[in-house]
Write a protein that holds these residues in place. Structure first.
Motif, short mmCIF file in Angstrom:
data_model
loop_
_atom_site.label_atom_id
_atom_site.label_comp_id
_atom_site.label_asym_id
_atom_site.label_seq_id
_atom_site.Cartn_x
_atom_site.Cartn_y
_atom_site.Cartn_z
N PHE A 297 46.36 -86.01 93.49
CA PHE A 297 46.74 -84.62 93.24
C PHE A 297 48.26 -84.53 93.10
CE2 PHE A 297 42.76 -84.65 95.54
CZ PHE A 297 42.00 -83.69 94.87
N PRO A 298 48.77 -83.95 92.01
CA PRO A 298 50.21 -83.95 91.74
C PRO A 298 50.97 -82.91 92.57
CG PRO A 298 49.05 -82.77 90.01
CD PRO A 298 47.99 -83.34 90.92
N VAL A 299 51.14 -83.21 93.84
CA VAL A 299 51.88 -82.34 94.74
C VAL A 299 52.56 -83.22 95.78
CG1 VAL A 299 49.88 -81.98 96.25
CG2 VAL A 299 51.71 -80.27 96.22
N ASN A 300 53.77 -82.82 96.21
CA ASN A 300 54.48 -83.56 97.25
C ASN A 300 55.46 -82.61 97.94
OD1 ASN A 300 56.79 -83.42 95.55
ND2 ASN A 300 56.16 -85.32 94.52
N GLY A 301 56.30 -83.17 98.80
CA GLY A 301 57.27 -82.35 99.51
C GLY A 301 56.63 -81.49 100.58
N ASP A 302 56.92 -80.20 100.57
CA ASP A 302 56.39 -79.27 101.57
C ASP A 302 54.91 -78.98 101.28
OD1 ASP A 302 55.86 -77.30 103.40
OD2 ASP A 302 57.16 -75.79 102.47
N LEU A 303 54.04 -79.46 102.16
CA LEU A 303 52.60 -79.27 101.98
C LEU A 303 52.03 -78.23 102.94
CD1 LEU A 303 51.43 -82.99 101.55
CD2 LEU A 303 52.30 -81.41 99.82
N SER A 304 52.90 -77.41 103.52
CA SER A 304 52.44 -76.47 104.55
C SER A 304 51.49 -75.41 104.00
CB SER A 304 53.66 -75.79 105.21
OG SER A 304 54.41 -75.04 104.24
N LYS A 305 51.52 -75.15 102.69
CA LYS A 305 50.64 -74.15 102.11
C LYS A 305 49.46 -74.77 101.37
CE LYS A 305 54.30 -70.70 101.55
NZ LYS A 305 55.04 -69.81 100.60
N LEU A 306 49.29 -76.07 101.54
CA LEU A 306 48.21 -76.77 100.85
C LEU A 306 46.88 -76.53 101.56
CD1 LEU A 306 48.44 -78.56 98.31
CD2 LEU A 306 48.25 -80.55 99.82
N ARG A 307 45.83 -76.29 100.78
CA ARG A 307 44.49 -76.09 101.34
C ARG A 307 43.47 -76.39 100.25
NH1 ARG A 307 42.55 -70.86 99.77
NH2 ARG A 307 44.16 -69.70 98.61
N LEU A 308 42.22 -76.37 100.62
CA LEU A 308 41.13 -76.52 99.67
C LEU A 308 40.42 -75.19 99.51
CD1 LEU A 308 39.62 -79.90 100.99
CD2 LEU A 308 41.21 -79.59 99.06
N SER A 309 39.78 -74.98 98.38
CA SER A 309 39.02 -73.75 98.18
C SER A 309 37.89 -73.62 99.19
CB SER A 309 38.46 -73.70 96.75
OG SER A 309 37.58 -74.79 96.52
N SER A 310 37.47 -74.74 99.76
CA SER A 310 36.41 -74.74 100.77
C SER A 310 36.96 -74.56 102.18
CB SER A 310 35.62 -76.05 100.70
OG SER A 310 36.49 -77.17 100.80
N GLY A 311 38.29 -74.57 102.34
CA GLY A 311 38.88 -74.41 103.66
C GLY A 311 39.97 -75.42 103.92
N PRO A 312 40.11 -75.90 105.16
CA PRO A 312 41.17 -76.84 105.50
C PRO A 312 40.93 -78.21 104.90
CG PRO A 312 39.73 -76.49 107.38
CD PRO A 312 39.30 -75.52 106.34
N SER A 313 41.89 -79.09 105.09
CA SER A 313 41.86 -80.44 104.50
C SER A 313 40.59 -81.19 104.84
CB SER A 313 43.07 -81.24 104.98
OG SER A 313 43.08 -81.31 106.40
N TYR A 314 40.09 -81.02 106.04
CA TYR A 314 38.92 -81.79 106.47
C TYR A 314 37.59 -81.20 105.98
CZ TYR A 314 39.59 -78.38 110.28
OH TYR A 314 39.80 -77.24 111.01
N SER A 315 37.65 -80.14 105.17
CA SER A 315 36.43 -79.64 104.53
C SER A 315 36.16 -80.38 103.21
CB SER A 315 36.53 -78.13 104.26
OG SER A 315 37.48 -77.84 103.25
N TRP A 316 36.91 -81.45 102.96
CA TRP A 316 36.75 -82.23 101.73
C TRP A 316 35.32 -82.74 101.59
CZ3 TRP A 316 38.61 -83.63 97.19
CH2 TRP A 316 38.14 -84.80 96.60
N HIS A 317 34.79 -82.66 100.36
CA HIS A 317 33.45 -83.15 100.03
C HIS A 317 33.40 -83.25 98.52
CE1 HIS A 317 33.38 -78.77 99.74
NE2 HIS A 317 32.36 -78.89 98.90
N TYR A 318 32.36 -83.83 97.99
CA TYR A 318 32.20 -83.83 96.53
C TYR A 318 30.74 -83.99 96.15
CZ TYR A 318 32.45 -89.07 96.79
OH TYR A 318 32.26 -90.41 97.08
N ASP A 319 30.47 -83.72 94.86
CA ASP A 319 29.11 -83.74 94.33
C ASP A 319 29.02 -84.72 93.16
OD1 ASP A 319 29.77 -81.12 95.56
OD2 ASP A 319 27.74 -80.53 95.01
N PHE A 320 27.84 -85.29 93.00
CA PHE A 320 27.58 -86.20 91.88
C PHE A 320 26.22 -85.87 91.29
CE2 PHE A 320 25.42 -90.25 90.62
CZ PHE A 320 26.15 -90.48 89.45
N PHE A 321 26.17 -85.79 89.96
CA PHE A 321 24.93 -85.50 89.23
C PHE A 321 24.87 -86.53 88.10
CE2 PHE A 321 22.27 -81.55 87.96
CZ PHE A 321 21.34 -82.32 87.27
N ASN A 322 23.95 -87.49 88.22
CA ASN A 322 23.93 -88.61 87.28
C ASN A 322 23.36 -88.23 85.92
OD1 ASN A 322 23.97 -91.30 86.21
ND2 ASN A 322 21.78 -91.40 86.63
N ALA A 323 24.17 -88.44 84.89
CA ALA A 323 23.71 -88.22 83.51
C ALA A 323 24.22 -89.36 82.61
CB ALA A 323 24.15 -86.87 82.98
#
Length: 366
Positions: A297-323
């Motif tokens: 992800f192209p971001v650095n420096g001050d990350l104090s306002k960084l978040r995910l649309s799902s919540g905090p950093s540890y709400s990270w997840h992802y989906d896969f749909f095989n085609a």
């Protein structure tokens, strides 16, 4: 990267996250929308070591799931398979890369909320250009792709990263590894068309994220690794980015392309007693490629306002749909994973040029 040997424990999920409605550069984030709302009464639950995890059931009919019960049977199912405990000749690598770029963002999730546009938190989609709430195996199969290999029309998506209210979208090709997650790499077979699953959960706690069997090095930036929260030491230098690597389960039950919790048809390998060998559990005996997201992800420096649309950093997840095109995926798996090579997106291992490449200069089967 070499395959890690790791004793696998269950995924633990608790709590719920609530998001405010935001307008972000044309991206709408649904109020209170997560992929597992605590109030959803149709949640499918299972337990592990006294802990309970709840995921929403897919209860809406679609072309892939006409009765809307959340179970999508494999046709045909894979039967008569026993988890392989063989130890083939040592190969340090058994993998290939898929390079796919971002296509669009939407508050959709065709796995968790099929046919319900706008119900999810915002997602960043890669690969297939048509992925939305109404996506099915057939629609992805007929869609376009921003993966280097035209045969890979799979849908890959993750929560959108936000710096304040500004989306932070990965730029250019992102690396998605297809690896052997089991010691017997010769037992790995291609994904069946239409297989789909969710890796991780937007509701997991920081501890659950850190102890997740898919956790590799957490959030990274510069020389800061193994972070559950976004790193605070992220130098403001050219090309410095926030990265994450996270591995998916690679053992399949052979019965279902999806289940109501979008997880239970898949499992992580387990360590065989008395050894360091990774094998599939008996109830999920079919070894498939282990997907590993490596996102930048192209971001650095001050990350104090960084978040995910799902919540905090540890709400990270992802989906896969095989085609994937079946022939292309099988050729890549057989040559690179089963063949014990370290392949690029063409199926070429520069350390073993004598083995040749799977795909031509246009990343297509010759």
């Amino acid at each position: 990267m070499a395959r890690r040997s790791k004793l696998v424990s269950g995924l633990l999920i608790s709590g719920a996250l609530v998001l405010s409605t935001l307008g972000v550069g044309g991206i709408a984030l649904s109020a209170g929308a997560t992929e597992a709302p605590a109030s959803q009464s149709s949640a499918s639950t299972s337990s592990h070591q006294g802990h309970t995890m709840a995921m929403p059931a897919s209860t809406r009919a679609s072309a892939d799931d006409p009765d809307g019960d959340g179970y999508i049977p494999a046709n045909p199912p894979v039967t008569g398979v026993e988890p392989s405990t063989k130890e083939p000749p040592h190969a340090y690598f058994h993998e290939f890369q898929a390079h796919c770029s971002v296509t669009h963002t939407k508050p959709d999730d065709p796995i968790v909320y099929p046919g319900q546009p706008g119900k999810s938190h915002d997602h960043t989609f890669m690969g297939n250009t048509t992925t939305d709430a109404n996506s099915t195996t057939a629609s992805l199969d007929s869609g376009g792709t921003k993966c280097l290999a035209p045969g890979d029309k799979s849908g890959y998506w993750m929560p959108t990263m936000l710096n304040g209210d500004k989306p932070v979208l990965p730029v250019g090709d992102q690396t998605i590894y297809y690896k052997a997650g089991v010691t017997d790499y010769t037992s790995v077979r291609p994904f069946p068309k239409g297989l789909r699953f969710v890796v991780g959960s937007p509701m997991q706690t920081a501890e659950e994220f850190r102890n997740h069997p898919g956790f590799v090095e957490g959030w990274e930036c510069g020389t800061s690794y193994f972070n559950v929260n976004f790193p605070t030491d992220c130098p403001t230098t050219q090309d410095t980015q926030v990265n994450i690597r996270f591995q998916a389960p690679s053992c399949w039950d052979g019965k279902y392309l999806d289940t109501p919790d979008h997880k239970s048809h898949m499992a992580y390998p387990v360590v065989k007693n008395g050894t360091n060998d990774n094998v599939c559990p008996a109830d999920h005996p079919v070894a498939l490629p282990m997907i590993e997201f490596k996102m930048a992800f192209p971001v650095n420096g001050d990350l104090s306002k960084l978040r995910l649309s799902s919540g905090p950093s540890y709400s990270w997840h992802y989906d896969f749909f095989n085609a994937w095109d079946d022939r292309t995926l099988k050729a890549m798996v057989d040559h690179c994973v089963v063949g014990g090579l370290q392949c690029d997106p063409r199926g070429y291992d520069q350390n073993h040029p004598e083995a040749g490449a799977v795909l031509d200069a246009n990343y297509e089967l010759p």
